[in-house]
Motif scaffolding. Sequence first.
Motif, PDB file in Angstrom:
ATOM      1  N   GLU A 273      68.880 -12.730   0.244  1.00  0.00           N
ATOM      2  CA  GLU A 273      70.243 -13.255   0.290  1.00  0.00           C
ATOM      3  C   GLU A 273      71.387 -12.084   0.317  1.00  0.00           C
ATOM      4  OE1 GLU A 273      70.856 -16.892  -2.605  1.00  0.00           O
ATOM      5  OE2 GLU A 273      69.699 -15.606  -3.674  1.00  0.00           O
ATOM      6  N   GLU A 274      72.093 -12.209   0.761  1.00  0.00           N
ATOM      7  CA  GLU A 274      73.449 -11.127   1.165  1.00  0.00           C
ATOM      8  C   GLU A 274      73.868 -10.809  -0.261  1.00  0.00           C
ATOM      9  OE1 GLU A 274      76.576 -11.873   3.766  1.00  0.00           O
ATOM     10  OE2 GLU A 274      75.309 -13.598   4.851  1.00  0.00           O
ATOM     11  N   LYS A 276      76.863 -10.423  -1.646  1.00  0.00           N
ATOM     12  CA  LYS A 276      77.786 -11.296  -2.084  1.00  0.00           C
ATOM     13  C   LYS A 276      77.560 -12.474  -2.842  1.00  0.00           C
ATOM     14  CE  LYS A 276      79.012 -13.499   2.461  1.00  0.00           C
ATOM     15  NZ  LYS A 276      80.112 -13.525   3.377  1.00  0.00           N
ATOM     16  N   TYR A 277      76.313 -12.880  -2.304  1.00  0.00           N
ATOM     17  CA  TYR A 277      75.647 -14.165  -3.068  1.00  0.00           C
ATOM     18  C   TYR A 277      74.659 -14.078  -3.929  1.00  0.00           C
ATOM     19  CZ  TYR A 277      77.517 -16.277   1.170  1.00  0.00           C
ATOM     20  OH  TYR A 277      78.677 -16.603   2.226  1.00  0.00           O
ATOM     21  N   ASN A 278      73.916 -12.744  -4.005  1.00  0.00           N
ATOM     22  CA  ASN A 278      73.025 -12.225  -5.104  1.00  0.00           C
ATOM     23  C   ASN A 278      73.143 -10.692  -5.261  1.00  0.00           C
ATOM     24  OD1 ASN A 278      70.673 -12.055  -6.802  1.00  0.00           O
ATOM     25  ND2 ASN A 278      69.394 -12.127  -4.985  1.00  0.00           N
TER      26      ASN A 278
END
Length: 380
Positions: A273-274, A276-278
């Motif tokens: 995941e990117e 900013k998401y993880n």
Amino acid sequence: MDPRITYFPVGNGDCSLITLSDNTQIIIDCNTTQEASDEDDPSRYDVHQHLLDFGKKLDGKIPHVDVFILTHADQDHCRGFDTMFYTGDPSKYTVKHSKEDLILIDELWFTHRIFANHEGELSKWAKAFKKEAQRRIDLHLAKSSVRNDAGNRIRVVGHSNNPAYKGLGDLVITPGNYIDVIDRKTKKDFRFFVHAPFRKEVDDKLADRNDTSVVLQACFDVGGTKNAGLAMFGGDAGAAIWSKILELSDDDKLAFDLFLAPHHCSWTFFSEEEYKYNKVPAEDSLAILGKGLDGARVIASCKPIKDDDDNPPHFAAKEEYEDVVGEENFISLAEVGDQKRALPTTFEMSENGPVLLDPEDLDHVDDTVKKVASTPQTYG
């Protein structure tokens, strides 16, 4: 001579040179641009000129390298391939090609994925590589009498269900195996262990190209010490691939002294995941880094790493690497040297492990290496 690995600063891309004790030279990926020869642009090192100056020569004249390995077909791993290397029938290499400084490749390594219908649009450099690889494959499938000549040799790394390549036999090496025959010569003090690519990623049309990367552990024996130096090359393989490698591999196959950060110090090694998401790195990725031996180093082949939103390189990824190996053992290739020009980073393998050499002392080749580098060999 002692074996060594040289990592070249080529921006967000990869290019490494392995030199064995018998002076066999293996290049893994390339990312060469016109700007690299521009003295006013310090961001890239001129790898092409380096190989012309310090690489091997046939009869002291024609530049050549024993093996070129393409981990995968992204442009930042094969940029400049057609202007740095000679492609085509090696018997037709002429003075014209020599004047163009084209380097002959004895043996070409690649994966089946580059020929898959689902590979997608390729850069002009990847197309040039694919054309050369197909030319060599055709010679081997046709059992041409010149198929094993220098300049026509191949090695295919990884699984595939594609029936077109069934006739290549033992030229195909699958994950879980060692390769110690390099350019048709058995090496007594060096071998690669093949971790990837896996069949699923090579044949699955939905698989990302990065995850079809060739992943290799390079193993050096020095003196009486087996595995005195261990180096990991993983192309752009992401977190899920490394998780699978961790599941399938014994600890000795995962150990390393040198670890080339996948995807140019990208966050993709730590998570699917990117960021900013993880923002939490995968446990398996940290477990892979935990296989580093005492004093292990991480090498980041990328542009200078800044505290911004770029990916690659990713600042948080750098921090994760430094948490494991220590800030002093994290090397950003773009920041080695001075403001005028980033310099290559070279490790010489000793019985006690890799020794980092001073880049300022490596602007020459001693007489012994020059003599070995002049190779009496016939092409075609």
